[in-house]
Design a protein around this motif. Structure first.
Motif, mmCIF file in Angstrom:
data_model
loop_
_atom_site.group_PDB
_atom_site.id
_atom_site.type_symbol
_atom_site.label_atom_id
_atom_site.label_comp_id
_atom_site.label_asym_id
_atom_site.label_seq_id
_atom_site.Cartn_x
_atom_site.Cartn_y
_atom_site.Cartn_z
ATOM 1 N N LEU A 116 0.830 -1.212 0.000
ATOM 2 C CA LEU A 116 0.000 0.000 0.000
ATOM 3 C C LEU A 116 0.861 1.257 0.000
ATOM 4 N N TYR A 117 1.956 1.216 0.715
ATOM 5 C CA TYR A 117 2.861 2.367 0.736
ATOM 6 C C TYR A 117 3.465 2.603 -0.640
ATOM 7 N N HIS A 118 3.969 1.561 -1.262
ATOM 8 C CA HIS A 118 4.626 1.718 -2.558
ATOM 9 C C HIS A 118 3.655 2.114 -3.668
ATOM 10 N N MET A 119 2.394 1.800 -3.496
ATOM 11 C CA MET A 119 1.405 2.179 -4.506
ATOM 12 C C MET A 119 0.709 3.497 -4.176
ATOM 13 N N ASP A 120 1.253 4.199 -3.180
ATOM 14 C CA ASP A 120 0.712 5.509 -2.776
ATOM 15 C C ASP A 120 -0.764 5.420 -2.411
ATOM 16 N N LEU A 121 -1.119 4.372 -1.700
ATOM 17 C CA LEU A 121 -2.505 4.168 -1.289
ATOM 18 C C LEU A 121 -2.673 4.391 0.217
ATOM 19 N N GLY A 122 -1.865 5.276 0.755
ATOM 20 C CA GLY A 122 -1.944 5.545 2.185
ATOM 21 C C GLY A 122 -0.813 4.873 2.940
ATOM 22 N N PHE A 123 -0.887 4.914 4.266
ATOM 23 C CA PHE A 123 0.115 4.297 5.126
ATOM 24 C C PHE A 123 1.509 4.873 4.867
ATOM 25 N N PRO A 124 1.762 6.120 5.287
ATOM 26 C CA PRO A 124 3.054 6.759 5.026
ATOM 27 C C PRO A 124 4.239 6.034 5.632
ATOM 28 N N GLY A 125 3.990 5.205 6.654
ATOM 29 C CA GLY A 125 5.070 4.416 7.246
ATOM 30 C C GLY A 125 5.005 2.956 6.847
ATOM 31 N N GLY A 126 4.348 2.670 5.750
ATOM 32 C CA GLY A 126 4.198 1.282 5.322
ATOM 33 C C GLY A 126 5.504 0.575 5.043
ATOM 34 N N TYR A 127 6.544 1.346 4.725
ATOM 35 C CA TYR A 127 7.863 0.749 4.486
ATOM 36 C C TYR A 127 8.375 -0.005 5.710
ATOM 37 N N LEU A 128 7.812 0.284 6.891
ATOM 38 C CA LEU A 128 8.238 -0.403 8.113
ATOM 39 C C LEU A 128 7.795 -1.862 8.142
ATOM 40 N N VAL A 179 7.045 -0.378 -11.083
ATOM 41 C CA VAL A 179 8.040 0.333 -11.897
ATOM 42 C C VAL A 179 7.776 0.137 -13.381
ATOM 43 N N LEU A 180 7.525 -1.096 -13.797
ATOM 44 C CA LEU A 180 7.294 -1.361 -15.222
ATOM 45 C C LEU A 180 6.018 -0.666 -15.709
ATOM 46 N N THR A 181 5.019 -0.573 -14.837
ATOM 47 C CA THR A 181 3.793 0.147 -15.205
ATOM 48 C C THR A 181 4.077 1.635 -15.376
ATOM 49 N N LYS A 182 4.914 2.192 -14.519
ATOM 50 C CA LYS A 182 5.267 3.613 -14.654
ATOM 51 C C LYS A 182 5.949 3.882 -15.991
ATOM 52 N N PHE A 183 6.823 2.982 -16.404
ATOM 53 C CA PHE A 183 7.477 3.165 -17.698
ATOM 54 C C PHE A 183 6.468 3.158 -18.843
ATOM 55 N N ARG A 184 5.460 2.329 -18.745
ATOM 56 C CA ARG A 184 4.480 2.218 -19.839
ATOM 57 C C ARG A 184 3.432 3.309 -19.788
ATOM 58 N N THR A 185 3.306 4.018 -18.669
ATOM 59 C CA THR A 185 2.285 5.068 -18.548
ATOM 60 C C THR A 185 2.922 6.449 -18.446
ATOM 61 N N ASP A 186 4.148 6.594 -18.953
ATOM 62 C CA ASP A 186 4.848 7.879 -18.925
ATOM 63 C C ASP A 186 4.916 8.453 -17.512
ATOM 64 N N LEU A 187 5.172 7.571 -16.547
ATOM 65 C CA LEU A 187 5.438 7.909 -15.142
ATOM 66 C C LEU A 187 4.188 8.170 -14.316
ATOM 67 N N HIS A 188 3.017 8.217 -14.939
ATOM 68 C CA HIS A 188 1.813 8.599 -14.195
ATOM 69 C C HIS A 188 0.682 7.590 -14.393
ATOM 70 N N PRO A 189 0.743 6.460 -13.680
ATOM 71 C CA PRO A 189 -0.372 5.514 -13.760
ATOM 72 C C PRO A 189 -1.635 6.116 -13.150
ATOM 73 N N GLY A 190 -2.737 6.016 -13.868
ATOM 74 C CA GLY A 190 -4.009 6.518 -13.365
ATOM 75 C C GLY A 190 -4.664 5.532 -12.418
ATOM 76 N N MET A 221 -2.220 -2.644 -11.073
ATOM 77 C CA MET A 221 -0.958 -3.001 -10.424
ATOM 78 C C MET A 221 -1.209 -3.826 -9.167
ATOM 79 N N PHE A 222 -2.181 -3.387 -8.378
ATOM 80 C CA PHE A 222 -2.473 -4.098 -7.139
ATOM 81 C C PHE A 222 -2.958 -5.514 -7.435
ATOM 82 N N ALA A 223 -3.961 -5.611 -8.306
ATOM 83 C CA ALA A 223 -4.518 -6.929 -8.621
ATOM 84 C C ALA A 223 -3.506 -7.798 -9.359
ATOM 85 N N GLY A 224 -2.789 -7.193 -10.302
ATOM 86 C CA GLY A 224 -1.823 -7.961 -11.085
ATOM 87 C C GLY A 224 -0.704 -8.518 -10.236
#
Length: 649
Positions: A20-32, A295-306, A313-316
């Motif tokens: 959730l942290y890496h997908m910017d879906l909340g949890f600012p300390g999710g990296y923990l 990361v691979l999705t960002k490359f295919r969406t010009d850095l901005h996945p909608g 990304m989550f489901a995949g």
């Protein structure tokens, strides 16, 4: 070892927080979540090793066979897919980085590679498809020596093992706390500074496997542990310093494992729910797959996945994790593949060798640029341009010079890396005028007196140097202050503190007032150069991707966006400048029309990332900068003539 279902539940909490942290879906300390994984790993492996040693069944070969079955299959499946897909979507620079990462991951040294390559000018980690493998390297490096040390301790100091473990953990965390201010990247990535988290689990495993006898105490401890972990991923952020930010999550994991050791608890029942346990079971594969998918999705969406891409990304990544668990992990762990140890080791060695060979070829060809046309390759190369005067950054004792080296400096250029970006233009202007300037700059270090920067230990000393230079009456008459002001006057990016506060905006506000007042008291003319507009993306990267994909040009930033970003600084700086007779120079009109802000000239970027000008960008605005400096850079001949006229009158 008896199956502990609540530990799979802990794994579920850890991996979900990270994803959730890496997908910017909340949890600012999710990296923990990674820190929770370390505790779990330390506990389980230490417990298994102790049981084997107790029964006389421990062997080094057996231990590493289990590690190979657990780690290798899913890891190398992920690496193979990333390298294959990367061929089609990654730019040369990123593909080269991925190839290096694949080799380092194979040799379980990616944490060292990331630490060695970390720094202010390092490639953005957000597009490093193998960034997440650093945690695997930490674990495997720890387990390279730990079983042997545990065996020695078991034979010769069995009654003191917990004490040794506790002392080692304390030494690790104290070392991390002491080194962090000077080298935060080393503390984040390197095993000696992470060992305390694994040892926290080991300490628990070395004790009696009982929990508080009182049911109420067990319930309270278990729930407190869950609350501590959830609180840590909700409260902390990437600006929170390690190791302090990890302590709560680590203690929470320890509390849950201990509370559930010898009796049922509500926490244990919640963590043992079937869906939760299943997420925990596939957590290793989900951890492996989620980041490359992002990361691979960002490359295919010009850095901005909608939103749809993020949902995909989550489901995949979850589906890939499920497939990896059932069809890759389990066949090896259940010995349906590589049943004999010698065959398993041979397969592992061959796979490692093949990956290193492929990665070596990719590195030797610099990311295989022939996959793209010439302009795409040139734009990609613009992401790492030369940076003049780089040696002057973070060098408090080095007094660099700009302009005519034979002239007595009358100007001091004082700033952060944005000052470094302007240096080529300043050098050219000063040389044309026969003038020179002293030049002092630091990364993420605002030119403000009395201010500390959490991630730049030399910042405070560097700014003290400015005081000593100016107090020595060194001939300096004008001070040019340059900074990424928008970063310091917000609480979301900078990490500034002083003797009164750790709130960056408050610290910066006091700092600018203190600094301009002090300079006024020294009788110095002060010029405060405003922040360049910058852009939402790394400009050359965005241009290269869009050219490669044939998509629309990079959208320009609007002047209103920039004004909104700078509003706090502009308002405060204007007020203080008026009071102290400093001159505030607005550079936004140099780059922006009424509707948009320029980021390229004739198809070439004028930024080297999203906020630093490159050489061409700085030189293109040299006329405006020269006009803003005014009398401070009046050509020497003109200044002498003017002085002669004044003398005659």
């Amino acid at each position: 070892m008896k199956y502990r279902p609540e530990i799979d539940g802990l794994r579920a909490i850890a991996v979900t927080a990270v994803v959730l942290y890496h997908m910017d879906l909340g949890f600012p300390g999710g990296y923990l979540g990674v820190d929770i994984f370390f505790v779990i790993s330390g506990f389980l492996i230490t417990r298994i090793l102790c049981q084997e040693m107790e029964k006389g069944q421990f062997t080094i070969a057996g231990f590493y066979e289990r590690r190979v079955r657990r780690i290798f299959p899913a890891l190398f499946a992920m690496l193979a897919v990333v390298l294959a897909v990367g061929w089609f979507v990654m730019l040369p620079r990123d593909y080269n980085l991925t190839m290096r990462g694949a080799v380092a991951t194979t040799l379980f040294g990616s944490n060292v590679l990331l630490w060695y390559g970390a720094g202010y000018f390092a490639p953005a980690s957000a597009l490093n498809s193998l960034l997440h493998t650093w945690s695997l390297a930490v674990e495997e490096q720890f387990y390279l020596l730990f079983p042997l040390l545990l065996l020695l301790g078991y034979r010769y100091a069995r009654n003191h093992l917990r004490t040794i473990c506790l002392i080692s953990a304390l030494a690790s965390i104290v070392a991390a706390a002491l080194v962090a201010p000077r080298s935060p990247d080393a503390v984040f990535y390197l095993t000696p500074f992470r060992a305390w988290e694994l040892l926290a689990g080991s300490f628990l495993a070395l004790g009696p496997q009982t929990s508080p006898g009182n049911r109420a105490a067990r319930e309270l401890l278990g729930l407190a542990g869950i609350i501590a972990m959830i609180a840590s991923v909700l409260v902390f952020s990437p600006l929170s310093g390690f190791p302090g930010n990890a302590v709560l999550a680590v203690l929470g994991a320890v509390a849950v494992i201990h509370a559930c050791a010898a009796g049922p608890t509500l926490a244990g029942r919640l963590l043992s729910l079937r869906p939760v346990r299943y997420i925990g079971a596939i957590s290793y594969s989900w951890y492996l797959w989620h980041w490359p998918v992002i990361v691979l999705t960002k490359f295919r969406t010009d850095l901005h996945p909608g939103p749809l891409a993020i949902a995909g990304m989550f489901a995949g990544s979850l589906l890939l994790a499920m497939a990896s668990y059932h069809f890759v992990e389990q066949p090896f762990r259940r010995r349906r593949i590589g049943a004999e140890r010698k065959h398993l080791f041979a397969m592992g060695a061959a796979t490692m060798a093949a990956t290193v060979l492929v990665g070596g070829v990719g590195m030797a060809t610099h990311g295989m640029p022939k996959r793209f046309d010439r302009q795409t390759v040139q734009l990609d190369a613009a992401r790492r341009p030369p940076i003049p005067y780089r040696q002057c950054l973070d060098a408090p004792k080095r007094l660099c010079m700009l302009g005519d080296q034979t002239a007595q400096p009358t100007l001091l250029v004082w700033g952060d890396s944005h000052a470094l970006a302007w240096a080529p233009a300043l050098d050219d202007i000063l040389k044309r005028a026969g003038r020179s300037a002293r030049f002092v700059s630091g990364r993420a270090c605002p030119p403000l007196l009395g201010v500390h920067a959490e991630h730049t230990a030399s910042c405070f000393r560097q700014n003290q140097l400015i005081e000593s230079i100016l107090a020595a009456n060194s001939g300096i008459r004008t001070v040019l202050m340059i900074g990424r002001w928008s970063m310091y006057f917000t609480d979301t990016h900078a990490a500034l503190y002083d003797d009164r506060s750790t709130v960056s905006r408050e610290v910066a506000s006091r700092g600018i007032s203190r600094t301009l007042t002090w300079l006024q008291g020294k009788g110095l003319q002060t010029i405060l150069l405003g922040d360049v507009p910058g852009h939402m993306d790394d400009v050359p990267l965005a241009m290269a991707l869009r050219h490669a994909h044939g998509t629309l040009p990079v959208p320009a930033r609007t002047p209103q966006d920039v004004r909104d970003r700078d509003r706090v600084f502009d308002t405060l700086a204007a007020s203080v400048a008026e009071r102290t007779h400093a001159r505030l120079v607005d550079v936004v009109p140099w780059f922006c029309s009424n509707t948009s802000c320029e980021h390229q000239i004739d198809g070439k970027p004028i930024y080297r990332d999203d906020n630093h000008l490159n050489i061409e960008g700085a030189l293109s605005r040299a006329p405006q900068l020269a006009a803003a400096l005014g009398a401070a850079i009046t050509p020497v001949a003109s200044a002498r003539a003017a002085a002669a006229v004044n003398d005659r009158h």
